[in-house]
Enzyme design. Structure first.
Site, short mmCIF file in Angstrom:
data_model
loop_
_atom_site.label_atom_id
_atom_site.label_comp_id
_atom_site.label_asym_id
_atom_site.label_seq_id
_atom_site.Cartn_x
_atom_site.Cartn_y
_atom_site.Cartn_z
N SER A 1 0.84 -1.20 0.00
CA SER A 1 0.00 0.00 0.00
C SER A 1 0.87 1.24 0.00
O SER A 1 2.01 1.23 0.52
CB SER A 1 -0.85 -0.02 1.28
OG SER A 1 -1.36 1.26 1.55
N TYR B 1 -1.51 -1.01 10.99
CA TYR B 1 -1.74 -1.53 9.63
C TYR B 1 -0.59 -1.14 8.71
O TYR B 1 -0.05 -1.96 7.97
CB TYR B 1 -3.08 -0.99 9.09
CG TYR B 1 -3.18 -1.08 7.59
CD1 TYR B 1 -3.38 -2.31 6.97
CD2 TYR B 1 -3.03 0.05 6.78
CE1 TYR B 1 -3.43 -2.41 5.58
CE2 TYR B 1 -3.09 -0.03 5.41
CZ TYR B 1 -3.28 -1.26 4.81
OH TYR B 1 -3.32 -1.35 3.45
N LYS C 1 2.32 -3.60 6.70
CA LYS C 1 2.66 -3.58 5.27
C LYS C 1 4.16 -3.34 5.09
O LYS C 1 4.81 -3.95 4.25
CB LYS C 1 1.85 -2.50 4.54
CG LYS C 1 0.39 -2.85 4.38
CD LYS C 1 0.22 -4.04 3.45
CE LYS C 1 -1.14 -4.70 3.58
NZ LYS C 1 -1.28 -5.94 2.85
C1 UD1 Z 1 -6.68 4.55 3.81
C2 UD1 Z 1 -5.61 4.26 4.79
C3 UD1 Z 1 -4.50 3.58 4.08
C4 UD1 Z 1 -4.99 2.31 3.42
C5 UD1 Z 1 -6.15 2.63 2.49
C6 UD1 Z 1 -6.80 1.36 1.98
C7 UD1 Z 1 -5.83 6.02 6.49
C8 UD1 Z 1 -5.16 7.16 7.14
N1 UD1 Z 1 -5.18 5.48 5.45
O1 UD1 Z 1 -6.15 5.40 2.81
O2 UD1 Z 1 -3.49 3.28 4.99
O3 UD1 Z 1 -3.97 1.71 2.67
O4 UD1 Z 1 -7.14 3.36 3.20
O5 UD1 Z 1 -7.53 0.73 2.96
O6 UD1 Z 1 -6.88 5.61 6.88
N2 UD1 Z 1 -12.55 10.54 3.69
C9 UD1 Z 1 -13.54 11.39 4.12
N3 UD1 Z 1 -14.65 10.85 4.69
C10 UD1 Z 1 -14.82 9.50 4.86
C11 UD1 Z 1 -13.80 8.64 4.41
C12 UD1 Z 1 -12.67 9.18 3.84
O7 UD1 Z 1 -13.42 12.60 4.00
O8 UD1 Z 1 -15.85 9.10 5.41
C13 UD1 Z 1 -11.33 11.10 3.09
C14 UD1 Z 1 -10.08 10.76 3.90
O9 UD1 Z 1 -9.88 11.65 4.95
C15 UD1 Z 1 -9.01 10.85 2.81
C16 UD1 Z 1 -9.75 10.39 1.53
O10 UD1 Z 1 -11.14 10.55 1.81
O11 UD1 Z 1 -8.58 12.15 2.68
C17 UD1 Z 1 -9.50 8.95 1.18
O12 UD1 Z 1 -9.74 8.18 2.33
P1 UD1 Z 1 -9.73 6.58 2.32
O13 UD1 Z 1 -10.63 6.08 1.24
O14 UD1 Z 1 -10.00 6.11 3.70
O15 UD1 Z 1 -8.26 6.23 1.87
P2 UD1 Z 1 -6.85 6.73 2.45
O16 UD1 Z 1 -6.98 7.54 3.67
O17 UD1 Z 1 -6.13 7.37 1.34
#
Ligand code: UD1
Length: 459
Positions: free
Chosen positions: A224, A271, A275
């Site tokens: 990841s 997590y 990885k």
């Molecule tokens: C997350 C994990 C990462 C993991 C990946 C796949 C974290 C900090 N990182 O990545 O380690 O490899 O998922 O499982 O959790 N967002 C919102 N509202 C929500 C959900 C997400 O605003 O309800 C935003 C998050 O803050 C982020 C973006 O959307 O800025 C993407 O989030 P997400 O899909 O969870 O992925 P990552 O954070 O990039």
């Protein structure tokens, strides 16, 4: 009938067979790396564990080539999960025989039927034979895995090149292994670190030992972008060389040699560390035994689904990733999306991610497998990303456009551990693997909406 295998069962019986093995399933989904196993006498009977999966559509598909016991397979561990199922499907579409190992702890048995149906449809339309699809509902950490690997191996006599002595060793029909069966929730990993280390780290070590025993040394690991830790905060596209596991010698333009030492900073949670440890272990294994060919694929943000709308992301627990949460809002299971952080230094204040269509991710695995078989050498890493940054709000807008309706938002505080920007450098994958993404965020959103409106809204 498309299948000639003796273990082939009619779909109607198949449902019954799967139900019969529920007891085994529930015990096999526990963690066994602590030592115990549910199988004191491991056995894999066709009736319980092993299916060719026919479907009505498959009956019309071109005939499957009869098995003569020499066919090669790609083993996909965790092959019914979100990325695993799309990769299994793409492998079948590309003509590979596939063995799926999955304990259904975070997936559903209907996924298998759907993958089979979509692959059969592809074969029918393209008038090509249907590859073999085998399913074993087992925990990859259980003793049953040994029995399964043995089933696909034979003992052969070879002459040792150094000593000249005859040696007996296993030769496997499994040409490569793709390992998806790790846990991936950031929040859960903080609450249950030992569970994460036991599966993602101990499980990996045991699996590698088992594969080594059967001389299977072509391995693709699901890593990841999280392994880059706080290096993402530099705001630049992340390059594979931003995280290395062993010292590397490089030459600058003037021809001077520089030594680059491995460094890692700011891994945000257990997590992420699992990885990182996984990659480090694999790098050491490949260093010790040059016969290993290992690729770690660093995923950025896989989203979307097969355009058929039949396969999608349906985790069993509470989703935390952006697109699964958006799916819940579209389904009406959540009133709104909480946008974590609107004060990032980005064009609209929300975080930037590199969203990549899950079928592009799946095709990246096939490119890596092909590359590994021909040119693989020790341990290699590749980013699977599009190279394009999209803000959270832009991602929401694409989905709103696809769905033709507004998604209610609440701007809330940043989520702990998040980074403002995480985008891939795509150069290495393009140059070495000949792979790059085909689909856009618009296509990701359209395919996801197709899935939500066809399947998820009805369940
Ligand atoms: C997350 C994990 C990462 C993991 C990946 C796949 C974290 C900090 N990182 O990545 O380690 O490899 O998922 O499982 O959790 N967002 C919102 N509202 C929500 C959900 C997400 O605003 O309800 C935003 C998050 O803050 C982020 C973006 O959307 O800025 C993407 O989030 P997400 O899909 O969870 O992925 P990552 O954070 O990039």
């Amino acid at each position: 009938m498309s299948s000639t295998s003796s273990s082939c069962v009619d779909l109607r019986d198949h449902v019954q067979d799967q139900d019969l093995s529920e007891e085994y399933l529930s015990s096999s989904s526990r963690d066994y790396s602590a030592g115990s196993s549910p199988l004191t006498t491991p056995a894999l009977s066709d009736e319980e564990f092993d299916f060719d999966v026919p479907s009505e559509d498959a009956l019309l598909a071109p005939t499957q080539a009869p098995a003569d016991g020499s066919e090669k397979y790609i083993m996909v561990i965790g092959g019914l999960g979100y990325i695993g199922s799309h990769t299994t499907l793409e492998l079948l579409r590309e003509g590979h025989n596939v063995i799926v190992v999955d304990n259904l702890s975070n997936s559903y048995k209907t996924v298998l039927k759907n993958v089979r149906m979509l692959a059969a449809h592809h074969c029918k339309v393209n008038n090509v034979p249907m590859p073999r699809l085998r399913f074993f509902r087992i925990d990859y950490r259980s003793k049953a895995m040994h029995v399964l690997l043995e089933r696909y191996s034979k003992l052969v006599m070879t002459v040792d090149a150094t000593s000249g002595k005859q040696v007996v060793s296993y030769q496997s029909r499994i040409a490569g292994v793709i390992h998806f069966a790790a846990y991936k929730s950031v929040v859960e990993s903080i609450q249950q670190p030992l569970r994460y280390y036991r599966n993602n780290v101990c499980g990996l070590v045991n699996l590698l030992q088992e594969l080594e025993r059967f001389n299977i040394r072509n391995f693709i690991f699901s890593s990841s972008a999280t392994v880059y830790g706080s290096k993402a905060n530099a705001g630049l596209p992340l390059k594979e060389e931003d995280l290395i596991h062993h010292q590397v010698k490089t030459q600058n333009e003037a021809g001077e040699t520089a030594i680059v030492e491995p460094t890692i900073e700011g891994l945000s949670c257990p997590y992420a560390r699992t990885k990182y440890f996984g990659e480090a272990i694999l790098a050491d294994v490949a260093e010790a035994d040059p016969d290993w060919r290992i690729v770690a694929l660093r995923y950025f943000n896989p989203v979307g689904c097969d355009p058929s709308g039949v396969l999608g992301e349906s985790p069993r627990g509470e989703p935390t990733n952006l697109f699964p949460v958006l799916t819940q809002v579209l389904k009406g299971d959540r009133s709104n999306l909480n946008v974590f952080g609107s004060d990032w230094p980005t064009r609209d204040g929300t975080a930037i991610r590199d969203f990549i269509h899950v079928l592009d991710v799946a095709r990246g695995h096939i490119a890596a497998l092909n590359w590994n078989s021909k040119k693989g050498n020790g341990f290699s890493t590749f980013n699977l990303g599009s190279g394009t940054g999209t803000t959270v709000l832009e991602a929401v807008r694409s989905l709103e456009q696809a769905a033709g309706r507004e998604i209610p938002l609440a701007l809330v505080d940043r989520r702990p551990g998040d980074v403002g920007m995480c985008v891939a450098s795509t150069e290495r994958a393009a140059k070495e693997l000949g792979w790059s993404t085909r689909e856009s965020i618009t296509k990701c959103a359209a395919d996801l909406w197709n899935y939500v409106s066809k399947v998820a809204l009805r369940s």
